[in-house]
Design a protein around this motif. Structure first.
Motif, PDB file in Angstrom:
ATOM      1  N   PRO A 110       0.627  -1.189  -0.051  1.00 59.14           N
ATOM      2  CA  PRO A 110      -0.088   0.058  -0.072  1.00 59.14           C
ATOM      3  C   PRO A 110       0.759   1.434  -0.006  1.00 59.14           C
ATOM      4  CG  PRO A 110      -0.171  -1.248   1.959  1.00 59.14           C
ATOM      5  CD  PRO A 110       0.687  -1.986   1.408  1.00 59.14           C
ATOM      6  N   ALA A 111       1.954   1.297   0.436  1.00 62.45           N
ATOM      7  CA  ALA A 111       2.865   2.419   0.649  1.00 62.45           C
ATOM      8  C   ALA A 111       3.364   2.851  -0.844  1.00 62.45           C
ATOM      9  CB  ALA A 111       4.184   2.323   1.419  1.00 62.45           C
ATOM     10  N   PHE A 112       3.471   1.952  -1.558  1.00 64.94           N
ATOM     11  CA  PHE A 112       4.023   2.054  -2.947  1.00 64.94           C
ATOM     12  C   PHE A 112       3.011   2.803  -3.795  1.00 64.94           C
ATOM     13  CE2 PHE A 112       7.497  -0.597  -1.458  1.00 64.94           C
ATOM     14  CZ  PHE A 112       8.684   0.022  -2.006  1.00 64.94           C
ATOM     15  N   MET A 113       1.875   1.965  -3.647  1.00 64.28           N
ATOM     16  CA  MET A 113       0.434   2.248  -4.243  1.00 64.28           C
ATOM     17  C   MET A 113       0.006   3.475  -3.969  1.00 64.28           C
ATOM     18  SD  MET A 113      -0.228  -0.423  -6.107  1.00 64.28           S
ATOM     19  CE  MET A 113      -1.824  -0.013  -6.468  1.00 64.28           C
ATOM     20  N   TRP A 114       0.166   4.043  -2.867  1.00 63.02           N
ATOM     21  CA  TRP A 114      -0.406   5.351  -2.398  1.00 63.02           C
ATOM     22  C   TRP A 114       0.522   6.245  -3.115  1.00 63.02           C
ATOM     23  CZ3 TRP A 114       1.855   9.458  -0.298  1.00 63.02           C
ATOM     24  CH2 TRP A 114       1.072  10.668  -0.025  1.00 63.02           C
ATOM     25  N   CYS A 115       1.799   6.490  -3.101  1.00 64.84           N
ATOM     26  CA  CYS A 115       2.950   7.156  -3.794  1.00 64.84           C
ATOM     27  C   CYS A 115       2.318   7.224  -5.240  1.00 64.84           C
ATOM     28  CB  CYS A 115       4.275   6.764  -3.330  1.00 64.84           C
ATOM     29  SG  CYS A 115       4.706   6.996  -2.045  1.00 64.84           S
ATOM     30  N   ARG A 116       2.266   5.946  -6.014  1.00 65.66           N
ATOM     31  CA  ARG A 116       2.090   6.083  -7.264  1.00 65.66           C
ATOM     32  C   ARG A 116       0.737   6.626  -7.626  1.00 65.66           C
ATOM     33  NH1 ARG A 116       5.095   3.731 -11.189  1.00 65.66           N
ATOM     34  NH2 ARG A 116       6.633   4.494 -10.004  1.00 65.66           N
ATOM     35  N   SER A 117      -0.391   6.693  -6.749  1.00 56.05           N
ATOM     36  CA  SER A 117      -1.473   7.039  -6.998  1.00 56.05           C
ATOM     37  C   SER A 117      -1.413   8.492  -7.162  1.00 56.05           C
ATOM     38  CB  SER A 117      -2.615   6.704  -6.000  1.00 56.05           C
ATOM     39  OG  SER A 117      -2.152   7.507  -4.763  1.00 56.05           O
ATOM     40  N   CYS A 118      -0.152   9.281  -6.594  1.00 53.53           N
ATOM     41  CA  CYS A 118      -0.261  10.738  -6.641  1.00 53.53           C
ATOM     42  C   CYS A 118       0.010  11.236  -8.328  1.00 53.53           C
ATOM     43  CB  CYS A 118       0.701  11.141  -5.992  1.00 53.53           C
ATOM     44  SG  CYS A 118       0.371  11.121  -4.090  1.00 53.53           S
ATOM     45  N   ARG A 121       6.209  17.850  10.990  1.00 50.29           N
ATOM     46  CA  ARG A 121       6.182  16.517  11.040  1.00 50.29           C
ATOM     47  C   ARG A 121       5.580  16.250  12.278  1.00 50.29           C
ATOM     48  NH1 ARG A 121      11.354  18.045  10.367  1.00 50.29           N
ATOM     49  NH2 ARG A 121      12.114  17.574   8.045  1.00 50.29           N
ATOM     50  N   ILE A 122       5.043  14.716  12.440  1.00 50.29           N
ATOM     51  CA  ILE A 122       4.491  14.439  13.762  1.00 50.29           C
ATOM     52  C   ILE A 122       5.678  13.768  14.628  1.00 50.29           C
ATOM     53  CG2 ILE A 122       3.028  12.663  14.716  1.00 50.29           C
ATOM     54  CD1 ILE A 122       1.245  12.898  12.397  1.00 50.29           C
ATOM     55  N   THR A 123       5.811  14.417  15.786  1.00 45.30           N
ATOM     56  CA  THR A 123       7.029  13.943  16.577  1.00 45.30           C
ATOM     57  C   THR A 123       7.191  12.374  17.014  1.00 45.30           C
ATOM     58  OG1 THR A 123       7.103  16.139  17.652  1.00 45.30           O
ATOM     59  CG2 THR A 123       8.268  14.425  18.425  1.00 45.30           C
ATOM     60  N   GLY A 124       8.241  11.787  16.720  1.00 49.90           N
ATOM     61  CA  GLY A 124       8.413  10.384  17.189  1.00 49.90           C
ATOM     62  C   GLY A 124       7.702   9.532  16.163  1.00 49.90           C
ATOM     63  N   GLN A 125       7.443   9.784  15.022  1.00 47.56           N
ATOM     64  CA  GLN A 125       6.954   9.040  13.996  1.00 47.56           C
ATOM     65  C   GLN A 125       8.053   8.975  12.813  1.00 47.56           C
ATOM     66  OE1 GLN A 125       4.065   6.984  14.037  1.00 47.56           O
ATOM     67  NE2 GLN A 125       3.707   7.819  16.106  1.00 47.56           N
ATOM     68  N   GLY A 126       7.977   7.580  12.320  1.00 48.32           N
ATOM     69  CA  GLY A 126       9.072   7.480  11.270  1.00 48.32           C
ATOM     70  C   GLY A 126       8.308   7.346   9.874  1.00 48.32           C
ATOM     71  N   TYR A 127       9.378   7.599   8.860  1.00 52.49           N
ATOM     72  CA  TYR A 127       8.673   7.786   7.351  1.00 52.49           C
ATOM     73  C   TYR A 127       9.251   6.510   6.964  1.00 52.49           C
ATOM     74  CZ  TYR A 127       6.580  12.363   7.765  1.00 52.49           C
ATOM     75  OH  TYR A 127       5.589  13.301   8.296  1.00 52.49           O
ATOM     76  N   TRP A 164      14.025   0.136   5.373  1.00 50.17           N
ATOM     77  CA  TRP A 164      14.503   1.196   6.347  1.00 50.17           C
ATOM     78  C   TRP A 164      13.401   2.174   6.267  1.00 50.17           C
ATOM     79  CZ3 TRP A 164      18.517   0.648   8.996  1.00 50.17           C
ATOM     80  CH2 TRP A 164      19.593  -0.326   8.627  1.00 50.17           C
ATOM     81  N   GLY A 165      13.525   2.981   7.425  1.00 51.76           N
ATOM     82  CA  GLY A 165      12.661   4.045   7.790  1.00 51.76           C
ATOM     83  C   GLY A 165      13.426   4.972   8.307  1.00 51.76           C
ATOM     84  N   VAL A 166      13.197   6.229   8.424  1.00 49.11           N
ATOM     85  CA  VAL A 166      13.983   7.528   9.005  1.00 49.11           C
ATOM     86  C   VAL A 166      13.020   8.496  10.013  1.00 49.11           C
ATOM     87  CG1 VAL A 166      13.568   8.811   6.955  1.00 49.11           C
ATOM     88  CG2 VAL A 166      15.306   9.249   8.523  1.00 49.11           C
ATOM     89  N   TYR A 167      13.364   8.849  10.928  1.00 48.28           N
ATOM     90  CA  TYR A 167      12.765   9.826  11.701  1.00 48.28           C
ATOM     91  C   TYR A 167      13.386  11.124  10.993  1.00 48.28           C
ATOM     92  CZ  TYR A 167      10.666   6.720  14.876  1.00 48.28           C
ATOM     93  OH  TYR A 167       9.742   5.768  15.535  1.00 48.28           O
ATOM     94  N   LEU A 168      12.463  11.967  10.384  1.00 51.41           N
ATOM     95  CA  LEU A 168      13.053  13.202   9.817  1.00 51.41           C
ATOM     96  C   LEU A 168      13.285  14.189  10.558  1.00 51.41           C
ATOM     97  CD1 LEU A 168      10.732  13.442   6.718  1.00 51.41           C
ATOM     98  CD2 LEU A 168      13.022  12.366   6.772  1.00 51.41           C
ATOM     99  N   LYS A 169      12.756  14.054  11.892  1.00 54.70           N
ATOM    100  CA  LYS A 169      13.195  15.168  12.959  1.00 54.70           C
ATOM    101  C   LYS A 169      14.461  15.119  13.450  1.00 54.70           C
ATOM    102  CE  LYS A 169      11.722  17.188  17.263  1.00 54.70           C
ATOM    103  NZ  LYS A 169      10.663  17.084  18.482  1.00 54.70           N
ATOM    104  N   ASP A 170      15.138  13.797  13.488  1.00 48.02           N
ATOM    105  CA  ASP A 170      16.466  13.611  13.997  1.00 48.02           C
ATOM    106  C   ASP A 170      17.398  12.959  13.486  1.00 48.02           C
ATOM    107  OD1 ASP A 170      15.300  11.711  14.796  1.00 48.02           O
ATOM    108  OD2 ASP A 170      15.434  11.890  16.917  1.00 48.02           O
ATOM    109  N   GLY A 204       3.440   3.106   9.464  1.00 51.35           N
ATOM    110  CA  GLY A 204       4.371   4.352   9.658  1.00 51.35           C
ATOM    111  C   GLY A 204       3.843   5.264   8.530  1.00 51.35           C
ATOM    112  N   TYR A 205       4.568   6.483   8.571  1.00 55.32           N
ATOM    113  CA  TYR A 205       4.011   7.390   7.590  1.00 55.32           C
ATOM    114  C   TYR A 205       4.812   7.198   6.421  1.00 55.32           C
ATOM    115  CZ  TYR A 205       1.616   9.681  11.259  1.00 55.32           C
ATOM    116  OH  TYR A 205       0.795   9.926  12.355  1.00 55.32           O
ATOM    117  N   VAL A 206       4.131   7.755   5.227  1.00 54.28           N
ATOM    118  CA  VAL A 206       4.607   7.852   4.006  1.00 54.28           C
ATOM    119  C   VAL A 206       4.807   9.005   3.340  1.00 54.28           C
ATOM    120  CG1 VAL A 206       4.667   6.776   1.493  1.00 54.28           C
ATOM    121  CG2 VAL A 206       4.180   5.360   3.471  1.00 54.28           C
ATOM    122  N   ARG A 207       6.138   9.465   2.433  1.00 54.34           N
ATOM    123  CA  ARG A 207       6.061  10.885   1.859  1.00 54.34           C
ATOM    124  C   ARG A 207       6.193  10.436   0.517  1.00 54.34           C
ATOM    125  NH1 ARG A 207       5.181  16.335   2.215  1.00 54.34           N
ATOM    126  NH2 ARG A 207       5.573  16.432   4.323  1.00 54.34           N
ATOM    127  N   ALA A 208       5.380  10.792  -0.404  1.00 53.20           N
ATOM    128  CA  ALA A 208       5.646  10.550  -1.911  1.00 53.20           C
ATOM    129  C   ALA A 208       6.537  11.623  -2.363  1.00 53.20           C
ATOM    130  CB  ALA A 208       4.371  10.579  -2.649  1.00 53.20           C
TER     131      ALA A 208
END
Length: 129
Positions: free
Chosen positions: A37-45, A84-90, A103-109, A121-125
């Motif tokens: 679903p993460a890949f599908m959502w990104c491509r749906s953009c 960003r939402i604190t404490g959540q990974g992308y 792999w995931g990353v916490y963009l905040k730190d 987790g969160y997804v950023r297309a």
């Protein structure tokens, strides 16, 4: 991936740490792409949108890059990277152990971690502009 797909122990060969477009294209060519679903959502953009690789996500942490991207996002009415939402990974599109993790990353730190593919987790297309 979905729980069903996770239990199948599938390595989709999304191994690039620098090119999320390549990773996304590999998944989108699969007959079972709906199980990712993460890949599908990104491509749906749009066809040019993809789930970024781990190094692409980390690049967004560079102050100048983040500022430039945020200006563009603000002009387009999108959520800025620093909102960003604190404490959540992308999620990235980069598998870390093939079958079980990516792999995931916490963009905040700039904290990167390998997560079970079945975790939420969160997804950023992203798209090149």
């Amino acid at each position: 991936c979905t729980g069903v797909q996770y239990n199948r122990h599938i390595d989709v060969k999304a191994s690039s740490s620098t090119d999320g477009q390549v990773n996304t294209d590999k998944v989108m060519k699969r007959k079972d792409k709906d199980e990712y679903p993460a890949f599908m959502w990104c491509r749906s953009c749009g066809e040019e949108w993809y789930l970024p690789a781990i190094d692409e996500l980390k690049l967004l942490l560079n102050k100048r890059v983040c500022e430039a991207v945020n200006k563009t996002l603000e002009r387009r009415g999108a959520i800025k990277l620093n909102d960003r939402i604190t404490g959540q990974g992308y999620w990235s599109s980069t598998e870390s152990s093939g079958v079980f993790c990516a792999w995931g990353v916490y963009l905040k730190d700039d904290y990167t971690r390998s997560y079970l593919k079945v975790n939420e987790g969160y997804v950023r297309a992203v798209a090149t502009f």
